[in-house]
Write a protein that holds these residues in place. Sequence first.
Motif, mmCIF file in Angstrom:
data_model
loop_
_atom_site.group_PDB
_atom_site.id
_atom_site.type_symbol
_atom_site.label_atom_id
_atom_site.label_comp_id
_atom_site.label_asym_id
_atom_site.label_seq_id
_atom_site.Cartn_x
_atom_site.Cartn_y
_atom_site.Cartn_z
ATOM 1 N N ASP A 192 9.335 -8.677 11.967
ATOM 2 C CA ASP A 192 9.536 -7.333 12.512
ATOM 3 C C ASP A 192 8.194 -6.691 12.852
ATOM 4 N N ALA A 193 7.249 -6.820 11.921
ATOM 5 C CA ALA A 193 5.930 -6.232 12.152
ATOM 6 C C ALA A 193 5.228 -6.904 13.320
ATOM 7 N N LEU A 194 5.379 -8.223 13.422
ATOM 8 C CA LEU A 194 4.660 -8.969 14.452
ATOM 9 C C LEU A 194 5.256 -8.785 15.837
ATOM 10 N N THR A 195 6.576 -8.588 15.928
ATOM 11 C CA THR A 195 7.222 -8.532 17.236
ATOM 12 C C THR A 195 7.534 -7.122 17.718
ATOM 13 N N LEU A 196 7.637 -6.157 16.793
ATOM 14 C CA LEU A 196 8.060 -4.814 17.186
ATOM 15 C C LEU A 196 6.952 -3.766 17.102
ATOM 16 N N ALA A 197 5.983 -3.977 16.219
ATOM 17 C CA ALA A 197 5.059 -2.887 15.883
ATOM 18 C C ALA A 197 3.730 -2.962 16.620
ATOM 19 N N VAL A 200 0.621 -1.512 11.630
ATOM 20 C CA VAL A 200 1.265 -1.829 10.361
ATOM 21 C C VAL A 200 0.648 -0.952 9.282
ATOM 22 N N LEU A 201 1.516 -0.317 8.495
ATOM 23 C CA LEU A 201 1.087 0.493 7.354
ATOM 24 C C LEU A 201 1.585 -0.209 6.098
ATOM 25 N N VAL A 202 0.670 -0.581 5.228
ATOM 26 C CA VAL A 202 1.017 -1.278 3.994
ATOM 27 C C VAL A 202 0.984 -0.280 2.837
ATOM 28 N N LEU A 203 2.115 -0.127 2.164
ATOM 29 C CA LEU A 203 2.185 0.719 0.986
ATOM 30 C C LEU A 203 2.258 -0.157 -0.265
ATOM 31 N N ASP A 204 1.548 0.255 -1.293
ATOM 32 C CA ASP A 204 1.570 -0.459 -2.567
ATOM 33 C C ASP A 204 1.429 0.572 -3.678
ATOM 34 N N GLN A 205 2.393 0.578 -4.589
ATOM 35 C CA GLN A 205 2.409 1.552 -5.682
ATOM 36 C C GLN A 205 2.315 2.982 -5.166
ATOM 37 N N GLY A 206 3.008 3.236 -4.053
ATOM 38 C CA GLY A 206 3.115 4.585 -3.524
ATOM 39 C C GLY A 206 1.957 5.064 -2.682
ATOM 40 N N ARG A 207 0.963 4.214 -2.453
ATOM 41 C CA ARG A 207 -0.216 4.632 -1.682
ATOM 42 C C ARG A 207 -0.521 3.643 -0.562
ATOM 43 N N VAL A 208 -1.278 4.115 0.427
ATOM 44 C CA VAL A 208 -1.653 3.259 1.553
ATOM 45 C C VAL A 208 -2.684 2.245 1.075
ATOM 46 N N ALA A 209 -2.323 0.965 1.149
ATOM 47 C CA ALA A 209 -3.233 -0.105 0.737
ATOM 48 C C ALA A 209 -3.962 -0.705 1.924
ATOM 49 N N GLN A 210 -3.377 -0.588 3.120
ATOM 50 C CA GLN A 210 -3.988 -1.183 4.314
ATOM 51 C C GLN A 210 -3.306 -0.625 5.546
ATOM 52 N N ARG A 211 -4.055 -0.582 6.624
ATOM 53 C CA ARG A 211 -3.502 -0.169 7.910
ATOM 54 C C ARG A 211 -4.264 -0.871 9.008
ATOM 55 N N GLY A 212 -3.561 -1.309 10.041
ATOM 56 C CA GLY A 212 -4.203 -1.969 11.159
ATOM 57 C C GLY A 212 -3.169 -2.511 12.121
ATOM 58 N N THR A 213 -3.616 -3.224 13.134
ATOM 59 C CA THR A 213 -2.679 -3.874 14.036
ATOM 60 C C THR A 213 -2.016 -5.025 13.298
ATOM 61 N N ARG A 215 -1.985 -8.104 14.048
ATOM 62 C CA ARG A 215 -2.922 -9.232 14.007
ATOM 63 C C ARG A 215 -3.982 -9.031 12.927
ATOM 64 N N GLU A 216 -4.508 -7.811 12.825
ATOM 65 C CA GLU A 216 -5.540 -7.528 11.824
ATOM 66 C C GLU A 216 -5.013 -7.675 10.403
ATOM 67 N N VAL A 217 -3.821 -7.122 10.178
ATOM 68 C CA VAL A 217 -3.254 -7.169 8.830
ATOM 69 C C VAL A 217 -2.895 -8.598 8.441
ATOM 70 N N ALA A 218 -2.364 -9.362 9.395
ATOM 71 C CA ALA A 218 -2.010 -10.752 9.100
ATOM 72 C C ALA A 218 -3.241 -11.595 8.823
ATOM 73 N N ALA A 219 -4.331 -11.307 9.551
ATOM 74 C CA ALA A 219 -5.551 -12.105 9.387
ATOM 75 C C ALA A 219 -6.324 -11.726 8.141
ATOM 76 N N ARG A 220 -6.175 -10.472 7.676
ATOM 77 C CA ARG A 220 -6.956 -9.991 6.529
ATOM 78 C C ARG A 220 -6.059 -9.236 5.555
ATOM 79 N N PRO A 221 -5.070 -9.902 4.970
ATOM 80 C CA PRO A 221 -4.166 -9.196 4.055
ATOM 81 C C PRO A 221 -4.912 -8.634 2.856
ATOM 82 N N ALA A 222 -4.497 -7.440 2.436
ATOM 83 C CA ALA A 222 -5.165 -6.770 1.321
ATOM 84 C C ALA A 222 -4.299 -6.708 0.070
ATOM 85 N N THR A 223 -3.056 -7.199 0.152
ATOM 86 C CA THR A 223 -2.183 -7.215 -1.023
ATOM 87 C C THR A 223 -1.461 -8.554 -1.091
#
Length: 327
Positions: A192-197, A200-213, A215-223
């Motif tokens: 869904d993230a790769l084809t529609l967005a 990407v906003l990554v939430l973890d424990q109620g807070r923003v853990a990562q944000r990016g395109t 491609r960026e989030v897939a290449a450099r995951p932070a969680t």
Amino acid sequence: MNPSSGLHVDLSVPGRAQVELDVAAGSVVAVIGPNGAGKSSFVRALAGLVPAQGVAVLDGTDLLRVPARDRQIGLVFQDQLLFPHLSALDNVAFGPRARGRSRKEADRRAQELLDVFGIGDLSHRRPRELSGGQAQRVAIARALATEPDLLLLDEPFAGLDVTVAMALRIELASHLATYGGIAILVTHEAIDALTLADEVLVLDQGRVAQRGTPREVAARPATDHVARLVGVNLLRDDDTFTTFSPRDVTVSLARPEGSARLQWSGQVASAQPHGDAVRLLVETSPPLLADVTPQAAAELGLAPGREVWLSVKATAVSRYGADADDR
């Protein structure tokens, strides 16, 4: 729908989520994260379904200061929540009628949207006479019927057959490509993230853990959750992340010798088909994924409970610094 100038969010759902976000008009944002990360609380706060503090300014209007019924928002849940006593057409036309459009005009708009999503010939059916995929198409059409400035989709493909979900995903992507408002999509699926967005906003424990395109989030995951979604292994050492593909993991029954610098031992937790490979989940610290051929899985007896060694060559890993926002 009025062209949106964008969305600025700085809100808190007490005990559930704290989100800061700026979104340009015409953007689609996928919100991902593990269960309990605050994803649904975030979109429900925007919709006015749970109390929140702070601001959520859409086209100059703070949504948090507007009653839920008056917000220019379309909302789609995974369980549709269609009116059971109304036909598909009347479900979709309900919003426009409630906002003052004539029955004829509202019905015309509803029929157009049902046609767009390929179910125009089912307009007379009630929800109980529709399949899950057909009912979700009606729900999406209903959310769009009022021409909202903000479209909120909370797990819209959950519970649908894989083939049905893929078809609906394609139809929604086509519509969003010409949608002038902002769409926020909560999802557990990387596709869904790769084809529609666009973002990407990554939430973890109620807070923003990562944000990016995507491609960026897939290449450099932070969680760990994002790493699992995109199918890579993730290690963290202070402020440094290390990632590597399951394909680059060597599995053996004895401790490996040679040039591999990274080694772990643990039990196989699961072994599942994955394309032309068998994907192992091994209970190391942290748990790691490894892909092997079906032949190797059979020869080594790689079933749950089997003790194995994993190793990765230094040349197969990528390292980058911790950064919650790639921008």
